[in-house]
Design a protein around this motif. Sequence first.
Motif, PDB file in Angstrom:
ATOM      1  N   CYS A  57     -89.805  26.047  77.809  1.00  6.76           N
ATOM      2  CA  CYS A  57     -89.005  24.991  77.186  1.00  6.76           C
ATOM      3  C   CYS A  57     -87.989  24.381  78.153  1.00  6.76           C
ATOM      4  O   CYS A  57     -87.097  23.647  77.732  1.00  6.76           O
ATOM      5  CB  CYS A  57     -88.287  25.540  75.953  1.00  6.76           C
ATOM      6  SG  CYS A  57     -87.201  26.943  76.290  1.00  6.76           S
ATOM      7  N   SER A  86     -89.801  17.374  74.016  1.00  4.61           N
ATOM      8  CA  SER A  86     -91.234  17.654  74.138  1.00  4.61           C
ATOM      9  C   SER A  86     -91.932  17.712  72.781  1.00  4.61           C
ATOM     10  O   SER A  86     -91.352  18.131  71.777  1.00  4.61           O
ATOM     11  CB  SER A  86     -91.424  18.991  74.858  1.00  4.61           C
ATOM     12  OG  SER A  86     -92.795  19.344  74.892  1.00  4.61           O
ATOM     13  N   ASN A  87     -93.212  17.309  72.772  1.00  2.00           N
ATOM     14  CA  ASN A  87     -94.075  17.491  71.605  1.00  2.00           C
ATOM     15  C   ASN A  87     -94.944  18.740  71.741  1.00  2.00           C
ATOM     16  O   ASN A  87     -95.868  18.942  70.941  1.00  2.00           O
ATOM     17  CB  ASN A  87     -94.983  16.278  71.411  1.00  2.00           C
ATOM     18  CG  ASN A  87     -94.215  15.046  70.994  1.00  2.00           C
ATOM     19  OD1 ASN A  87     -93.188  15.138  70.333  1.00  2.00           O
ATOM     20  ND2 ASN A  87     -94.697  13.887  71.386  1.00  2.00           N
ATOM     21  N   ASP A  88     -94.642  19.575  72.718  1.00  2.00           N
ATOM     22  CA  ASP A  88     -95.396  20.820  72.928  1.00  2.00           C
ATOM     23  C   ASP A  88     -94.862  21.874  71.961  1.00  2.00           C
ATOM     24  O   ASP A  88     -94.309  22.901  72.341  1.00  2.00           O
ATOM     25  CB  ASP A  88     -95.230  21.265  74.384  1.00  2.00           C
ATOM     26  CG  ASP A  88     -96.111  22.448  74.749  1.00  2.00           C
ATOM     27  OD1 ASP A  88     -97.067  22.739  73.994  1.00  2.00           O
ATOM     28  OD2 ASP A  88     -95.845  23.089  75.787  1.00  2.00           O
ATOM     29  N   TYR A  89     -95.047  21.634  70.657  1.00  6.11           N
ATOM     30  CA  TYR A  89     -94.351  22.363  69.609  1.00  6.11           C
ATOM     31  C   TYR A  89     -94.618  23.868  69.624  1.00  6.11           C
ATOM     32  O   TYR A  89     -93.745  24.661  69.265  1.00  6.11           O
ATOM     33  CB  TYR A  89     -94.728  21.805  68.239  1.00  6.11           C
ATOM     34  CG  TYR A  89     -94.404  20.338  68.050  1.00  6.11           C
ATOM     35  CD1 TYR A  89     -93.217  19.792  68.539  1.00  6.11           C
ATOM     36  CD2 TYR A  89     -95.276  19.485  67.375  1.00  6.11           C
ATOM     37  CE1 TYR A  89     -92.919  18.451  68.363  1.00  6.11           C
ATOM     38  CE2 TYR A  89     -94.981  18.148  67.185  1.00  6.11           C
ATOM     39  CZ  TYR A  89     -93.811  17.635  67.682  1.00  6.11           C
ATOM     40  OH  TYR A  89     -93.518  16.310  67.505  1.00  6.11           O
ATOM     41  N   GLY A  91     -95.671  25.526  72.385  1.00  2.00           N
ATOM     42  CA  GLY A  91     -95.581  26.032  73.754  1.00  2.00           C
ATOM     43  C   GLY A  91     -96.927  26.195  74.428  1.00  2.00           C
ATOM     44  O   GLY A  91     -97.013  26.813  75.494  1.00  2.00           O
ATOM     45  N   ALA A 117     -98.822  19.600  69.203  1.00  2.00           N
ATOM     46  CA  ALA A 117     -98.860  21.069  69.164  1.00  2.00           C
ATOM     47  C   ALA A 117    -100.059  21.680  69.898  1.00  2.00           C
ATOM     48  O   ALA A 117     -99.912  22.735  70.516  1.00  2.00           O
ATOM     49  CB  ALA A 117     -98.827  21.554  67.711  1.00  2.00           C
ATOM     50  N   LEU A 151     -90.594  28.933  64.783  1.00  2.00           N
ATOM     51  CA  LEU A 151     -90.224  27.531  64.955  1.00  2.00           C
ATOM     52  C   LEU A 151     -89.542  27.001  63.699  1.00  2.00           C
ATOM     53  O   LEU A 151     -88.529  26.289  63.779  1.00  2.00           O
ATOM     54  CB  LEU A 151     -91.479  26.701  65.270  1.00  2.00           C
ATOM     55  CG  LEU A 151     -91.272  25.216  65.527  1.00  2.00           C
ATOM     56  CD1 LEU A 151     -90.303  24.988  66.676  1.00  2.00           C
ATOM     57  CD2 LEU A 151     -92.611  24.539  65.811  1.00  2.00           C
ATOM     58  N   ASN A 179     -89.598  20.717  62.488  1.00  2.00           N
ATOM     59  CA  ASN A 179     -89.044  21.020  63.816  1.00  2.00           C
ATOM     60  C   ASN A 179     -88.626  19.766  64.570  1.00  2.00           C
ATOM     61  O   ASN A 179     -88.082  19.860  65.669  1.00  2.00           O
ATOM     62  CB  ASN A 179     -90.061  21.797  64.646  1.00  2.00           C
ATOM     63  CG  ASN A 179     -91.292  20.978  64.971  1.00  2.00           C
ATOM     64  OD1 ASN A 179     -92.029  20.579  64.065  1.00  2.00           O
ATOM     65  ND2 ASN A 179     -91.527  20.718  66.236  1.00  2.00           N
ATOM     66  N   SER A 185     -86.461  17.755  69.463  1.00  2.00           N
ATOM     67  CA  SER A 185     -87.792  18.304  69.201  1.00  2.00           C
ATOM     68  C   SER A 185     -87.808  19.766  69.642  1.00  2.00           C
ATOM     69  O   SER A 185     -87.785  20.066  70.836  1.00  2.00           O
ATOM     70  CB  SER A 185     -88.842  17.490  69.968  1.00  2.00           C
ATOM     71  OG  SER A 185     -90.126  17.991  69.747  1.00  2.00           O
ATOM     72  N   THR A 224     -89.311  23.617  70.090  1.00  2.00           N
ATOM     73  CA  THR A 224     -90.595  24.245  70.404  1.00  2.00           C
ATOM     74  C   THR A 224     -90.486  25.747  70.215  1.00  2.00           C
ATOM     75  O   THR A 224     -89.389  26.325  70.285  1.00  2.00           O
ATOM     76  CB  THR A 224     -91.032  23.915  71.842  1.00  2.00           C
ATOM     77  OG1 THR A 224     -90.027  24.366  72.765  1.00  2.00           O
ATOM     78  CG2 THR A 224     -91.223  22.415  72.010  1.00  2.00           C
TER      79      THR A 224
END
Length: 402
Positions: free
Chosen positions: A30, A44-47, A49, A245, A301, A324, A368, A370
Amino acid sequence: MTLRFANLLSELKRTDSFRELHPLSGRKGCRITYNGRELLNLTSNDYLGIGSDSELHQRFFSTITRDEIPDTFGLGSTSSRLLCGDRRIFHELEHTIARRYGFPACLFYNSGYHANIGILPSLLTRKDLILSDKLNHASIHDGIRLARADCKRFRHCDYEHLEQLLTKHRGGYENAVIVTESVFSMDGDVADLQRLVRLKEKFDCTLYLDEAHAIGLYGPGALGQAEQQDVLHHIDLLVAPFGKAPGSMGALVLCTKEIRQVLINKSRALIFTTALPPIVASWNLFVFNHMLTLQKKRDHLNHISTLLRNDLRNHGLKTKGTTNIVPVVIGDNLLTVTAARRMQELGYYILPVRPPTVPKGSSRFRLSLTADMQENDIRGIAPCLAMIINGQTTKPQEQTVP
Protein backbone atom coordinates in the motif's frame (compact mmCIF):
# COMPACT_ATOMS: atom_id res chain seq x y z
CA MET A 1 -5.50 26.80 -32.89
CA THR A 2 -2.42 27.26 -30.67
CA LEU A 3 -3.98 30.33 -29.05
CA ARG A 4 -7.16 28.37 -28.34
CA PHE A 5 -5.23 25.67 -26.52
CA ALA A 6 -3.20 28.23 -24.58
CA ASN A 7 -6.43 29.91 -23.45
CA LEU A 8 -7.93 26.56 -22.51
CA LEU A 9 -4.93 25.67 -20.34
CA SER A 10 -4.91 29.12 -18.80
CA GLU A 11 -8.59 28.78 -17.84
CA LEU A 12 -7.98 25.35 -16.31
CA LYS A 13 -5.19 26.79 -14.18
CA ARG A 14 -7.26 29.85 -13.22
CA THR A 15 -10.07 27.64 -11.88
CA ASP A 16 -7.68 25.20 -10.18
CA SER A 17 -8.81 22.45 -12.57
CA PHE A 18 -5.45 21.80 -14.26
CA ARG A 19 -4.23 18.20 -14.15
CA GLU A 20 -0.81 16.62 -14.62
CA LEU A 21 0.63 13.13 -14.74
CA HIS A 22 2.42 11.85 -11.63
CA PRO A 23 5.11 9.22 -12.29
CA LEU A 24 5.34 6.77 -9.38
CA SER A 25 7.82 4.06 -8.45
CA GLY A 26 8.84 1.80 -5.58
CA ARG A 27 5.47 0.11 -5.22
CA LYS A 28 5.45 -1.91 -2.02
CA GLY A 29 1.99 -3.06 -1.02
CA CYS A 30 0.00 0.00 0.00
CA ARG A 31 3.01 2.32 -0.30
CA ILE A 32 4.57 4.04 -3.28
CA THR A 33 7.51 6.35 -3.88
CA TYR A 34 6.70 9.85 -5.14
CA ASN A 35 9.28 12.64 -5.49
CA GLY A 36 11.78 10.50 -3.63
CA ARG A 37 9.54 9.91 -0.59
CA GLU A 38 7.58 6.82 0.46
CA LEU A 39 3.89 7.63 0.93
CA LEU A 40 0.79 5.70 1.97
CA ASN A 41 -1.14 5.24 -1.28
CA LEU A 42 -4.75 6.36 -0.77
CA THR A 43 -5.63 6.55 -4.48
CA SER A 44 -5.26 2.94 -5.63
CA ASN A 45 -8.02 0.67 -6.95
CA ASP A 46 -5.94 -2.37 -5.96
CA TYR A 47 -8.54 -3.06 -3.26
CA LEU A 48 -7.38 -6.58 -2.33
CA GLY A 49 -3.66 -5.92 -2.77
CA ILE A 50 -3.50 -8.40 -5.67
CA GLY A 51 -1.80 -6.02 -8.07
CA SER A 52 1.09 -5.41 -5.67
CA ASP A 53 1.37 -8.98 -4.33
CA SER A 54 4.81 -10.06 -5.56
CA GLU A 55 4.46 -13.58 -4.11
CA LEU A 56 1.20 -14.13 -5.99
CA HIS A 57 2.82 -12.88 -9.19
CA GLN A 58 5.70 -15.31 -8.69
CA ARG A 59 3.21 -18.17 -8.28
CA PHE A 60 1.54 -17.16 -11.53
CA PHE A 61 4.82 -16.81 -13.43
CA SER A 62 5.86 -20.27 -12.24
CA THR A 63 2.95 -21.72 -14.23
CA ILE A 64 4.37 -20.46 -17.51
CA THR A 65 5.71 -23.23 -19.73
CA ARG A 66 7.76 -22.78 -22.88
CA ASP A 67 5.38 -24.69 -25.13
CA GLU A 68 2.49 -22.39 -24.15
CA ILE A 69 4.30 -19.27 -25.34
CA PRO A 70 2.97 -17.29 -27.21
CA ASP A 71 -0.56 -18.77 -27.35
CA THR A 72 -1.33 -18.70 -23.61
CA PHE A 73 1.38 -16.47 -22.15
CA GLY A 74 2.28 -14.25 -25.10
CA LEU A 75 2.87 -10.53 -24.55
CA GLY A 76 0.97 -9.40 -27.63
CA SER A 77 -1.96 -10.54 -29.78
CA THR A 78 -0.97 -8.42 -32.83
CA SER A 79 -4.50 -8.34 -34.22
CA SER A 80 -8.16 -7.94 -33.33
CA ARG A 81 -10.02 -11.05 -32.19
CA LEU A 82 -12.04 -11.17 -35.40
CA LEU A 83 -8.89 -11.43 -37.50
CA CYS A 84 -6.05 -13.53 -36.08
CA GLY A 85 -5.85 -12.17 -32.52
CA ASP A 86 -8.23 -14.67 -30.92
CA ARG A 87 -6.77 -17.32 -28.59
CA ARG A 88 -8.11 -20.35 -26.76
CA ILE A 89 -7.30 -18.75 -23.41
CA PHE A 90 -9.83 -15.95 -24.13
CA HIS A 91 -12.56 -18.55 -24.60
CA GLU A 92 -11.45 -20.50 -21.54
CA LEU A 93 -11.70 -17.32 -19.47
CA GLU A 94 -15.14 -16.49 -20.90
CA HIS A 95 -16.48 -20.00 -20.31
CA THR A 96 -15.15 -20.07 -16.73
CA ILE A 97 -16.64 -16.69 -15.85
CA ALA A 98 -20.01 -17.47 -17.48
CA ARG A 99 -20.23 -20.81 -15.65
CA ARG A 100 -19.33 -19.29 -12.27
CA TYR A 101 -21.87 -16.48 -12.67
CA GLY A 102 -24.53 -18.79 -14.06
CA PHE A 103 -24.96 -16.83 -17.30
CA PRO A 104 -25.39 -18.41 -20.75
CA ALA A 105 -22.46 -16.49 -22.26
CA CYS A 106 -19.64 -14.04 -21.66
CA LEU A 107 -17.47 -11.80 -23.85
CA PHE A 108 -14.01 -10.41 -23.05
CA TYR A 109 -13.35 -6.71 -23.78
CA ASN A 110 -10.03 -4.87 -23.48
CA SER A 111 -11.24 -2.68 -20.59
CA GLY A 112 -14.30 -1.50 -18.73
CA TYR A 113 -14.21 1.63 -20.86
CA HIS A 114 -14.26 -0.45 -24.06
CA ALA A 115 -17.20 -2.47 -22.73
CA ASN A 116 -19.25 0.54 -21.68
CA ILE A 117 -18.76 2.45 -24.94
CA GLY A 118 -19.25 -0.69 -27.01
CA ILE A 119 -22.32 -2.48 -25.65
CA LEU A 120 -25.25 -0.04 -25.67
CA PRO A 121 -24.52 1.43 -29.13
CA SER A 122 -24.49 -2.12 -30.54
CA LEU A 123 -27.81 -3.19 -29.04
CA LEU A 124 -30.08 -0.12 -29.16
CA THR A 125 -31.81 1.96 -31.83
CA ARG A 126 -33.71 5.24 -31.98
CA LYS A 127 -36.80 3.33 -30.92
CA ASP A 128 -35.27 2.54 -27.51
CA LEU A 129 -34.86 4.38 -24.19
CA ILE A 130 -31.96 4.46 -21.72
CA LEU A 131 -32.52 5.40 -18.07
CA SER A 132 -29.18 6.14 -16.42
CA ASP A 133 -28.18 7.02 -12.86
CA LYS A 134 -26.88 10.59 -12.95
CA LEU A 135 -23.63 9.61 -11.21
CA ASN A 136 -22.76 6.68 -13.46
CA HIS A 137 -19.15 6.51 -14.61
CA ALA A 138 -17.95 8.67 -17.53
CA SER A 139 -17.48 5.58 -19.69
CA ILE A 140 -21.20 4.79 -19.35
CA HIS A 141 -22.12 8.35 -20.29
CA ASP A 142 -19.82 8.13 -23.33
CA GLY A 143 -21.46 4.86 -24.38
CA ILE A 144 -24.90 6.45 -24.04
CA ARG A 145 -23.81 9.37 -26.23
CA LEU A 146 -22.66 6.91 -28.91
CA ALA A 147 -25.95 5.02 -28.80
CA ARG A 148 -28.83 6.28 -30.93
CA ALA A 149 -31.39 5.72 -28.20
CA ASP A 150 -33.04 8.49 -26.19
CA CYS A 151 -31.74 8.91 -22.66
CA LYS A 152 -33.32 10.11 -19.41
CA ARG A 153 -31.12 10.49 -16.33
CA PHE A 154 -32.57 9.85 -12.89
CA ARG A 155 -31.27 11.45 -9.72
CA HIS A 156 -28.57 9.44 -8.02
CA CYS A 157 -30.07 6.33 -6.42
CA ASP A 158 -33.48 8.04 -6.47
CA TYR A 159 -35.69 5.15 -7.53
CA GLU A 160 -38.91 7.08 -7.04
CA HIS A 161 -37.64 9.50 -9.68
CA LEU A 162 -36.73 6.55 -11.90
CA GLU A 163 -40.24 5.11 -11.52
CA GLN A 164 -41.74 8.48 -12.43
CA LEU A 165 -39.66 8.57 -15.61
CA LEU A 166 -40.64 5.01 -16.49
CA THR A 167 -44.31 5.72 -15.88
CA LYS A 168 -44.17 8.78 -18.13
CA HIS A 169 -41.94 7.52 -20.95
CA ARG A 170 -41.74 3.72 -21.07
CA GLY A 171 -44.81 3.27 -23.29
CA GLY A 172 -43.30 5.32 -26.10
CA TYR A 173 -40.38 3.00 -26.79
CA GLU A 174 -39.83 -0.56 -27.98
CA ASN A 175 -37.17 -1.34 -25.37
CA ALA A 176 -35.94 0.37 -22.21
CA VAL A 177 -32.61 -0.19 -20.46
CA ILE A 178 -31.91 0.81 -16.85
CA VAL A 179 -28.17 1.46 -16.45
CA THR A 180 -26.37 1.68 -13.11
CA GLU A 181 -23.16 0.94 -11.30
CA SER A 182 -23.41 -1.23 -8.21
CA VAL A 183 -20.73 0.57 -6.15
CA PHE A 184 -20.33 4.18 -7.25
CA SER A 185 -16.72 5.14 -7.77
CA MET A 186 -16.75 8.67 -6.31
CA ASP A 187 -19.33 8.43 -3.51
CA GLY A 188 -18.62 4.89 -2.31
CA ASP A 189 -22.32 4.12 -1.98
CA VAL A 190 -24.26 1.12 -3.26
CA ALA A 191 -27.24 0.80 -5.58
CA ASP A 192 -30.38 -0.92 -4.31
CA LEU A 193 -30.37 -3.72 -6.86
CA GLN A 194 -33.47 -5.45 -5.51
CA ARG A 195 -35.45 -2.23 -6.00
CA LEU A 196 -34.08 -1.91 -9.53
CA VAL A 197 -35.04 -5.50 -10.33
CA ARG A 198 -38.61 -4.80 -9.22
CA LEU A 199 -38.76 -1.75 -11.48
CA LYS A 200 -37.23 -3.68 -14.34
CA GLU A 201 -39.89 -6.36 -14.06
CA LYS A 202 -42.76 -3.93 -13.52
CA PHE A 203 -41.92 -1.91 -16.63
CA ASP A 204 -40.47 -4.71 -18.80
CA CYS A 205 -36.93 -3.28 -18.98
CA THR A 206 -33.42 -4.59 -19.44
CA LEU A 207 -31.09 -4.09 -16.46
CA TYR A 208 -27.46 -3.17 -17.23
CA LEU A 209 -25.08 -3.34 -14.26
CA ASP A 210 -21.44 -2.23 -14.03
CA GLU A 211 -19.68 -4.05 -11.16
CA ALA A 212 -16.24 -2.41 -11.60
CA HIS A 213 -15.86 -1.51 -7.91
CA ALA A 214 -17.65 -4.58 -6.54
CA ILE A 215 -16.19 -7.66 -8.23
CA GLY A 216 -13.89 -9.48 -5.82
CA LEU A 217 -15.21 -7.65 -2.77
CA TYR A 218 -18.80 -8.79 -2.22
CA GLY A 219 -20.84 -11.97 -2.24
CA PRO A 220 -19.97 -15.51 -1.08
CA GLY A 221 -18.32 -16.18 -4.44
CA ALA A 222 -16.67 -12.74 -4.65
CA LEU A 223 -18.81 -12.02 -7.71
CA GLY A 224 -19.99 -8.58 -6.61
CA GLN A 225 -23.05 -6.76 -5.33
CA ALA A 226 -25.48 -8.64 -7.60
CA GLU A 227 -24.48 -11.82 -5.79
CA GLN A 228 -24.41 -10.03 -2.41
CA GLN A 229 -27.96 -8.74 -2.91
CA ASP A 230 -29.17 -12.08 -4.34
CA VAL A 231 -30.27 -10.72 -7.72
CA LEU A 232 -27.56 -12.18 -9.93
CA HIS A 233 -29.96 -14.08 -12.17
CA HIS A 234 -32.16 -11.02 -12.66
CA ILE A 235 -29.39 -8.96 -14.28
CA ASP A 236 -29.50 -8.92 -18.09
CA LEU A 237 -26.11 -7.35 -18.87
CA LEU A 238 -23.42 -7.50 -16.19
CA VAL A 239 -20.09 -5.80 -16.84
CA ALA A 240 -17.24 -7.20 -14.72
CA PRO A 241 -14.02 -5.18 -15.19
CA PHE A 242 -10.77 -6.70 -13.90
CA GLY A 243 -8.85 -3.45 -13.42
CA LYS A 244 -9.73 -2.83 -9.76
CA ALA A 245 -9.81 -5.53 -7.07
CA PRO A 246 -8.64 -8.31 -9.44
CA GLY A 247 -5.45 -6.33 -10.07
CA SER A 248 -5.41 -6.76 -13.83
CA MET A 249 -7.11 -5.32 -16.91
CA GLY A 250 -9.89 -6.19 -19.32
CA ALA A 251 -13.62 -6.56 -18.69
CA LEU A 252 -16.14 -9.31 -19.23
CA VAL A 253 -19.81 -8.80 -20.05
CA LEU A 254 -22.19 -11.54 -18.88
CA CYS A 255 -25.17 -11.91 -21.20
CA THR A 256 -27.17 -14.31 -23.40
CA LYS A 257 -25.64 -16.23 -26.29
CA GLU A 258 -27.62 -14.12 -28.75
CA ILE A 259 -26.35 -10.84 -27.29
CA ARG A 260 -22.79 -12.16 -27.35
CA GLN A 261 -23.11 -12.87 -31.07
CA VAL A 262 -24.59 -9.44 -31.73
CA LEU A 263 -21.70 -7.79 -29.88
CA ILE A 264 -19.13 -9.82 -31.81
CA ASN A 265 -20.70 -8.62 -35.03
CA LYS A 266 -21.65 -5.04 -34.12
CA SER A 267 -19.52 -3.74 -31.22
CA ARG A 268 -16.92 -1.39 -32.68
CA ALA A 269 -15.01 -1.26 -29.37
CA LEU A 270 -14.38 -5.00 -29.76
CA ILE A 271 -14.01 -5.27 -33.53
CA PHE A 272 -11.64 -2.41 -34.22
CA THR A 273 -8.99 -2.86 -31.54
CA THR A 274 -6.08 -5.23 -31.05
CA ALA A 275 -6.90 -7.95 -28.54
CA LEU A 276 -5.21 -7.92 -25.15
CA PRO A 277 -2.10 -10.07 -24.73
CA PRO A 278 -2.88 -13.73 -23.95
CA ILE A 279 -0.92 -13.49 -20.70
CA VAL A 280 -3.50 -10.97 -19.41
CA ALA A 281 -6.33 -13.48 -19.93
CA SER A 282 -4.24 -16.17 -18.23
CA TRP A 283 -3.59 -13.88 -15.25
CA ASN A 284 -7.30 -13.00 -15.09
CA LEU A 285 -8.23 -16.68 -14.93
CA PHE A 286 -5.60 -17.30 -12.25
CA VAL A 287 -6.73 -14.31 -10.17
CA PHE A 288 -10.43 -15.09 -10.54
CA ASN A 289 -9.91 -18.49 -8.94
CA HIS A 290 -7.62 -16.98 -6.28
CA MET A 291 -10.18 -14.35 -5.18
CA LEU A 292 -12.35 -17.03 -3.60
CA THR A 293 -9.66 -17.55 -0.94
CA LEU A 294 -9.57 -13.91 0.21
CA GLN A 295 -12.53 -13.64 2.60
CA LYS A 296 -10.30 -12.58 5.51
CA LYS A 297 -8.95 -9.73 3.39
CA ARG A 298 -12.47 -8.65 2.47
CA ASP A 299 -13.51 -8.67 6.13
CA HIS A 300 -10.43 -6.67 7.12
CA LEU A 301 -11.03 -4.12 4.36
CA ASN A 302 -14.59 -3.60 5.53
CA HIS A 303 -13.35 -3.19 9.12
CA ILE A 304 -10.75 -0.49 8.41
CA SER A 305 -13.13 1.31 6.03
CA THR A 306 -15.72 1.58 8.79
CA LEU A 307 -13.08 2.81 11.23
CA LEU A 308 -11.89 5.54 8.88
CA ARG A 309 -15.40 6.71 7.96
CA ASN A 310 -16.36 6.96 11.63
CA ASP A 311 -13.11 8.75 12.45
CA LEU A 312 -13.70 11.32 9.70
CA ARG A 313 -17.20 12.03 10.99
CA ASN A 314 -15.92 12.31 14.56
CA HIS A 315 -13.53 15.01 13.33
CA GLY A 316 -16.38 16.94 11.71
CA LEU A 317 -15.57 16.02 8.12
CA LYS A 318 -18.20 15.32 5.47
CA THR A 319 -18.12 11.82 4.03
CA LYS A 320 -20.50 9.44 2.27
CA GLY A 321 -21.08 5.81 1.42
CA THR A 322 -20.55 2.47 3.09
CA THR A 323 -17.68 0.85 1.15
CA ASN A 324 -13.87 0.98 1.06
CA ILE A 325 -14.19 4.06 -1.16
CA VAL A 326 -14.34 6.84 1.43
CA PRO A 327 -14.94 10.31 0.00
CA VAL A 328 -14.16 13.51 1.87
CA VAL A 329 -16.20 16.28 0.26
CA ILE A 330 -14.47 19.67 0.46
CA GLY A 331 -16.22 21.68 -2.26
CA ASP A 332 -13.74 24.37 -3.29
CA ASN A 333 -11.18 23.47 -5.98
CA LEU A 334 -8.28 25.49 -4.57
CA LEU A 335 -8.76 24.23 -1.03
CA THR A 336 -8.90 20.65 -2.31
CA VAL A 337 -5.70 21.07 -4.35
CA THR A 338 -3.89 22.77 -1.47
CA ALA A 339 -5.03 20.17 1.07
CA ALA A 340 -3.88 17.33 -1.18
CA ARG A 341 -0.44 18.85 -1.44
CA ARG A 342 -0.27 19.27 2.34
CA MET A 343 -1.36 15.67 2.93
CA GLN A 344 1.43 14.51 0.63
CA GLU A 345 3.89 16.45 2.76
CA LEU A 346 2.54 14.55 5.78
CA GLY A 347 3.10 11.18 4.08
CA TYR A 348 -0.24 10.43 2.41
CA TYR A 349 -0.51 10.12 -1.36
CA ILE A 350 -3.84 11.81 -2.05
CA LEU A 351 -4.88 13.58 -5.24
CA PRO A 352 -7.68 16.15 -5.62
CA VAL A 353 -10.82 15.03 -7.47
CA ARG A 354 -12.47 17.97 -9.23
CA PRO A 355 -15.14 18.64 -11.86
CA PRO A 356 -15.96 17.27 -14.37
CA THR A 357 -15.14 14.00 -12.57
CA VAL A 358 -17.55 15.06 -9.82
CA PRO A 359 -20.36 17.66 -9.89
CA LYS A 360 -19.40 21.32 -9.67
CA GLY A 361 -18.91 22.49 -6.10
CA SER A 362 -18.20 18.99 -4.76
CA SER A 363 -14.43 18.69 -5.17
CA ARG A 364 -13.14 16.04 -2.83
CA PHE A 365 -10.64 13.44 -1.80
CA ARG A 366 -11.49 9.91 -2.82
CA LEU A 367 -9.78 7.90 -0.11
CA SER A 368 -9.41 4.40 -1.46
CA LEU A 369 -8.51 1.80 1.16
CA THR A 370 -6.84 -1.50 0.34
CA ALA A 371 -6.70 -4.74 2.26
CA ASP A 372 -2.93 -4.53 2.84
CA MET A 373 -3.40 -1.46 5.05
CA GLN A 374 -3.49 -1.81 8.82
CA GLU A 375 -5.34 0.18 11.46
CA ASN A 376 -2.15 2.02 12.34
CA ASP A 377 -1.80 3.17 8.71
CA ILE A 378 -5.12 5.00 8.71
CA ARG A 379 -5.18 6.31 12.28
CA GLY A 380 -3.68 9.69 11.42
CA ILE A 381 -5.72 10.47 8.31
CA ALA A 382 -8.78 12.09 9.92
CA PRO A 383 -6.96 14.39 12.38
CA CYS A 384 -4.54 15.54 9.68
CA LEU A 385 -7.35 16.26 7.25
CA ALA A 386 -9.34 18.10 9.92
CA MET A 387 -6.29 20.19 10.75
CA ILE A 388 -5.80 21.19 7.12
CA ILE A 389 -9.39 21.63 5.95
CA ASN A 390 -10.59 23.42 9.06
CA GLY A 391 -7.56 25.70 9.09
CA GLN A 392 -6.13 24.63 12.41
CA THR A 393 -2.64 25.88 13.13
CA THR A 394 -1.52 23.21 15.58
CA LYS A 395 -0.39 19.95 14.04
CA PRO A 396 -1.82 16.85 15.72
CA GLN A 397 0.97 14.99 17.47
CA GLU A 398 2.17 11.72 15.95
CA GLN A 399 -0.41 11.81 13.20
CA THR A 400 1.79 11.39 10.14
CA VAL A 401 2.19 8.05 8.40
CA PRO A 402 3.94 5.51 10.68
